[in-house]
Design an enzyme around this catalytic site. Structure first.
Site, PDB file in Angstrom:
ATOM      1  N   CYS A  98      20.414  28.608  26.735  1.00 22.82           N
ATOM      2  CA  CYS A  98      21.546  28.943  25.873  1.00 22.82           C
ATOM      3  C   CYS A  98      21.500  28.050  24.632  1.00 22.82           C
ATOM      4  O   CYS A  98      20.730  27.092  24.574  1.00 22.82           O
ATOM      5  CB  CYS A  98      22.883  28.760  26.603  1.00 22.82           C
ATOM      6  N   CYS A 138      22.186  24.360  25.381  1.00 20.61           N
ATOM      7  CA  CYS A 138      21.021  23.661  25.921  1.00 20.61           C
ATOM      8  C   CYS A 138      20.017  23.354  24.822  1.00 20.61           C
ATOM      9  O   CYS A 138      19.452  22.259  24.758  1.00 20.61           O
ATOM     10  CB  CYS A 138      20.357  24.518  26.995  1.00 20.61           C
ATOM     11  N   CYS A 170       0.840  -1.208   0.000  1.00 20.11           N
ATOM     12  CA  CYS A 170       0.000   0.000   0.000  1.00 20.11           C
ATOM     13  C   CYS A 170       0.869   1.250   0.000  1.00 20.11           C
ATOM     14  O   CYS A 170       0.621   2.208  -0.755  1.00 20.11           O
ATOM     15  CB  CYS A 170      -0.909   0.015   1.234  1.00 20.11           C
ATOM     16  N   ASP A 193       4.501  58.018   2.514  1.00 19.21           N
ATOM     17  CA  ASP A 193       3.250  58.322   1.832  1.00 19.21           C
ATOM     18  C   ASP A 193       2.682  59.628   2.395  1.00 19.21           C
ATOM     19  O   ASP A 193       2.911  59.965   3.560  1.00 19.21           O
ATOM     20  CB  ASP A 193       2.278  57.164   2.064  1.00 19.21           C
TER      21      ASP A 193
END
Length: 889
Positions: free
Chosen positions: A145, A148, A76, A554
């Site tokens: 850190c 870790c 399958c 703008d």
């Protein structure tokens, strides 16, 4: 005026756009170049139900998982895989027969989850409906850190059901994408097996034993179990020093396997054992995960010192082992404290929204968790309380402090119909607010989520640091071994001395401060900005904004308010201002044009009554006509009245017996007359105003000038930006005359007028060629292409606007232009801080490393200066960004 009357006031009221997203590639899982392929798709988001959940990868690919329950054998799986691979853009295909899941990596530009689903079904296999993945956030506070994070990532990589992950050391969380049927407890166990406690998740299925969670009360670093052991270790070390150097005790008090221990040596060993317990535990997990990190290096150094002492007999390095264990534990506590300070800045944002709300149901007040509120509920907010939801005021009046969302320093008056935001404070009156956003989908929640997600977009500096550190540590380990071995073996030098030097070099081999130098600065800058009403969508945008050379702004809605107002009323032929406004209001009462609305609003605000209006008609391209109290009147462009036969060059200003003002007298070529064509109308238009003439069939009654007012702080903002060394350019779709008039008022020299959206894009591209780095500031949809083209797109007034929040690179939450100088100053200083942290941490390591072979740097100095000192230094330097305020620039 009718919206079909054809009069074009040459204003660009619909200008502006929400900034367009410019995703930055990066290391999505946060583990640097060492990350495996299967973990590189951490930044994705759930897709459509039943079609697989795509998870974006850092290389632009995506991943989707499908439930295929009938795929229960190898045959399958082969058929399904073969069918899926017929599609273009398919990468890895992973059929998981035992769970009935199919995981597919694909190119989203070439195929979609729906296409993949179709081919699975084309192979004769049904795809089950329902979500196939889920995202869970795990709180891992000890992961503070990069080292870790690497160990946590290694643990997640092998955990069952984990599809992708992203570690965030700066917030102590790991965001994991799981298969729908994944066992959360198994994932937690995997993380804890790596030596890191999981204190909570955002899923209900996991029950941890921790006393705290990410948002709860946290135990003080200095009263933690690790801290207690550290202080005990320090006590043994101090006692040993006193026994050896102050009391001179040489008494042997113990003997183990033929090795004797004096009082001082025994105290040193006890100090090393107590202080080194956590270090050795973490070092074990580092070795188990094949991670060459600081825990492994310190464990190796401590064990080497103890082993050398046991082997050599008379030579004792117990003092070095105890010193290393104690000082490194202190260093770890300091690092945790420093990281907690960084995390607190984000927790402050998270804590702004209350947990409970007073809801009114069937006339009864009930206090419920915010999560239980439903759309349409009405909540009561008393004076002094925080508003728990985004919603609309239905009853009451009050002043609301919106500073947590928009950064506005002055409370904003709120009444029925006004919008309010979760986390803002009701200062005075009683309010009832209808819930408009579900819990977790309010503006504040989206801000917090986006600030957290900002960590996943690693800047170029962060990526450089991670690449550099992946080479730095192995090289330094080799150097440490060489320092310890070569001098004694090759030159016969004292092996104990050089062995200690080698241990010292091991201490310097971990680049912890170097690695966190950029992320702590980015988090500090982004959270500081969020508290002041500026949402920055990632460190990349923070750095980019700080290095732009020009800002394209703008006009309408940015430099101006974006709302037309009446600025001048010039009565003619003996009429008063009230007469002119009364006629203008009657003519414009049925108009939907912004100019007409402005005139009607001004007349109403001035207490000018309306008139009976009949036979209203729009004259295309010219103006409008109507009968006012049965008398035909007209309003429109000056040219419209010239066509009606009026002589605009000779218009009487006053009635008989009225005196002319001095300024009008100077404008008249004949006593009591004005030349509207050559003077008055051009003068008003040169000031950026649109002129509407009002009159009857026989007489001109007056002029009404309408303009989009310049923001009060626009000129000061432009001046500050120019003082900062930036070039300011105005981009507008308005006509040249109006644009020049506004530019002169705000102090802009470079004006690009008459621009369509595609012209603005070309203008921004030209500025990029000229300046190299450009920010674009806009407020509306029409600016979106230009915002996307610029280096950084900044959207105005994003509070409560889903589109702006989702698409802007940077969003000014309030409609406050004065935040632009603050944004640039914050970003500019952040770049300086990041550079300072990177080079200072490298320089200190280099200086210490050079001093080791000459005997100038001890183990204690290496730990305190090279590790703890620099960690505190870079964190403290980064936290300086939190002190920058919008009024400090």
């Amino acid at each position: 005026m009718s919206e079909h009357d054809g009069r074009d006031p040459d204003s660009d009221l619909d200008e502006g756009a929400d900034a367009s997203t410019d995703p930055q590639g990066g290391d999505a899982c946060g583990c640097g170049d060492a990350c495996e392929v299967e973990s590189a798709s951490a930044s994705g988001a759930p897709g459509e139900t039943g079609t697989g959940d795509p998870i974006g990868g850092s290389d632009g690919s995506a991943r989707a998982e499908f439930g295929v329950p009938d795929m229960d054998c190898a045959s399958c799986a082969s058929k399904v895989e073969t069918s899926v691979r017929k599609l273009d853009g398919i990468g890895d295909v992973d059929p998981r027969v035992t769970t009935g899941r199919l995981v597919v990596d694909y190119d989203p530009d070439r195929t979609t989850p729906d296409d993949i689903r179709g081919n699975i079904e084309g192979a004769g296999y049904a795809v089950e409906d329902g979500p196939s993945t889920r995202e869970v956030s795990f709180s891992v506070p000890d992961m503070d850190c990069a080292s870790c994070a690497g160990k946590v990532e290694n643990a997640l990589r092998g955990a069952p059901g984990v599809l992708s992950y992203e570690t965030r050391p700066t917030t102590g969380t790991a965001v994991v994408t799981l298969a729908a049927d994944a066992d959360l407890d198994a994932v937690v166990s995997a993380v804890e097996a790596a030596g890191y406690e999981v204190t909570g998740t955002d899923a209900d299925e996991v029950d941890t034993d921790a006393d705290t969670d990410a948002g709860g009360d946290r135990e003080s670093v200095w009263r933690s179990t690790r801290a207690v052991k550290t202080w005990v270790s320090g006590g043994f070390l101090a006692a040993g020093i006193a026994a050896e150097y102050l009391l001179g005790l040489e008494l042997v008090v113990a003997s183990v396997l033929g090795v004797s221990f004096t009082v001082a040596e025994l105290l040193y060993v006890l100090g090393a054992a107590v202080g080194g317990q956590a270090i050795l535990r973490n070092g074990y997990y580092s070795a188990k995960n094949r991670s060459l990190d600081i825990d492994f290096l310190m464990s190796a150094a401590i064990l080497s010192a103890v082993a050398a002492s046991l082997i050599s007999g008379p030579t004792s390095l117990y003092f070095e082992a105890a010193t290393l264990a104690f000082l490194f534990s202190v260093s770890e506590l300091l690092e945790r404290y420093s990281m907690d300070r960084t995390r607190d800045s984000l927790r402050e944002l998270m804590d702004l929204s209350p947990d409970e709300a007073t809801v009114l149901r069937d006339g009864v007040e009930t206090v419920v968790p915010v999560e239980e509120l439903e759309l349409g509920d009405v909540v009561a907010v008393k004076p002094g309380e925080k508003i728990p939801v985004d919603g609309t005021v239905v009853t009451g009046d009050s002043a609301v402090n919106q500073a947590p969302i928009t950064g506005e320093s002055v409370p904003v008056d709120k009444a029925a119909g006004d919008e309010v935001f979760a986390g803002t404070v009701n200062e005075a009156g009683y309010l009832e607010v209808r819930v408009e956003s579900a819990a977790g989908d309010d503006t504040l929640s989206r801000i917090v989520s986006m600030v957290e997600d900002a960590q996943s977009n690693k800047t170029e500096r962060e990526q450089f640091v991670e690449r550099f550190s992946s080479y730095y540590t192995p090289v330094m380990v080799v150097v440490a071994i060489a320092v310890a071995a070569i001098p004694p073996l090759a030159f016969g030098l004292d092996w104990v001395t050089w062995f200690v030097y080698g241990i010292t070099m091991l201490v310097l081999a971990c680049p912890c401060a170097f690695v966190i130098s950029t992320p702590v600065s980015v988090v500090s800058g982004i959270t500081s900005a969020a508290k002041n009403g500026v949402l920055i969508k990632g460190g990349t945008h923070l750095e980019a904004m700080g290095s732009v050379e020009a800002i394209a702004v703008d006009k309408t809605g940015t430099l101006t308010k974006g709302e037309l107002t009446v600025t001048d009323v010039v009565p003619l032929n003996g009429n008063s201002e009230e007469d002119v406004l009364r006629c203008a209001r009657g003519l414009e009462a049925r108009s939907e044009h912004p100019i007409g609305e402005a005139i009607v609003s001004h007349a109403e605000g001035s207490g000018v009554a309306g008139r009976e209006v009949d036979d209203f008609e729009s004259v295309t391209g010219k103006g409008v006509r109507a009968d006012l109290d049965g008398v035909p009147h007209f309003a429109g462009k000056p040219g419209f009245f010239e066509e009606l036969g009026f002589d605009l060059e000779h218009v009487h200003v006053t009635g008989p017996g009225e005196e002319l003002s001095e300024d009008v007298r100077q404008l008249c070529d004949r006593h009591g007359c004005l030349n509207l064509v050559e003077d008055t109308i051009p003068r008003l238009q040169s000031e950026g105003k649109t002129v509407v003439v009002v009159g009857t069939e026989d007489d001109l009654e007056g002029l009404v000038a309408v303009a989009d007012e310049v923001r009060p702080d626009a000129r000061e903002t432009v001046a500050k930006l120019r003082e900062a060394g930036l070039s300011v350019v105005m981009l507008t779709g308005d006509n040249e005359g109006t644009a020049r008039a506004i530019a002169e008022q705000v102090g802009v020299d470079d004006v690009r007028a008459g621009l369509l959206p595609e012209d603005k894009v070309a203008a921004v591209e030209g500025l990029l060629d000229e300046y190299g780095s450009v920010a674009m500031v806009g407020d509306g949809i029409n600016d979106a292409p230009a915002l996307a083209t610029a280096t950084v797109g900044v959207a105005m007034g994003a509070a409560g606007t889903d589109t702006a929040l989702e698409t802007a690179d940077i969003a000014l939450m309030a409609d406050d232009l004065s935040k632009l100088p603050y944004l640039y100053e914050l970003s500019h200083r952040a770049n300086h801080v990041i550079r300072q942290n990177i080079w200072a941490s490298l320089a200190i390591k280099a200086v210490l490393a050079v001093g080791v072979p000459f005997g100038y740097v001890s183990v204690a100095l290496a730990v305190l200066a090279g590790d703890a000192g620099m960690t505190m230094g870079v964190t403290g330097n980064a936290m300086r960004l939190a002190r920058i305020r919008p009024d400090d620039d």
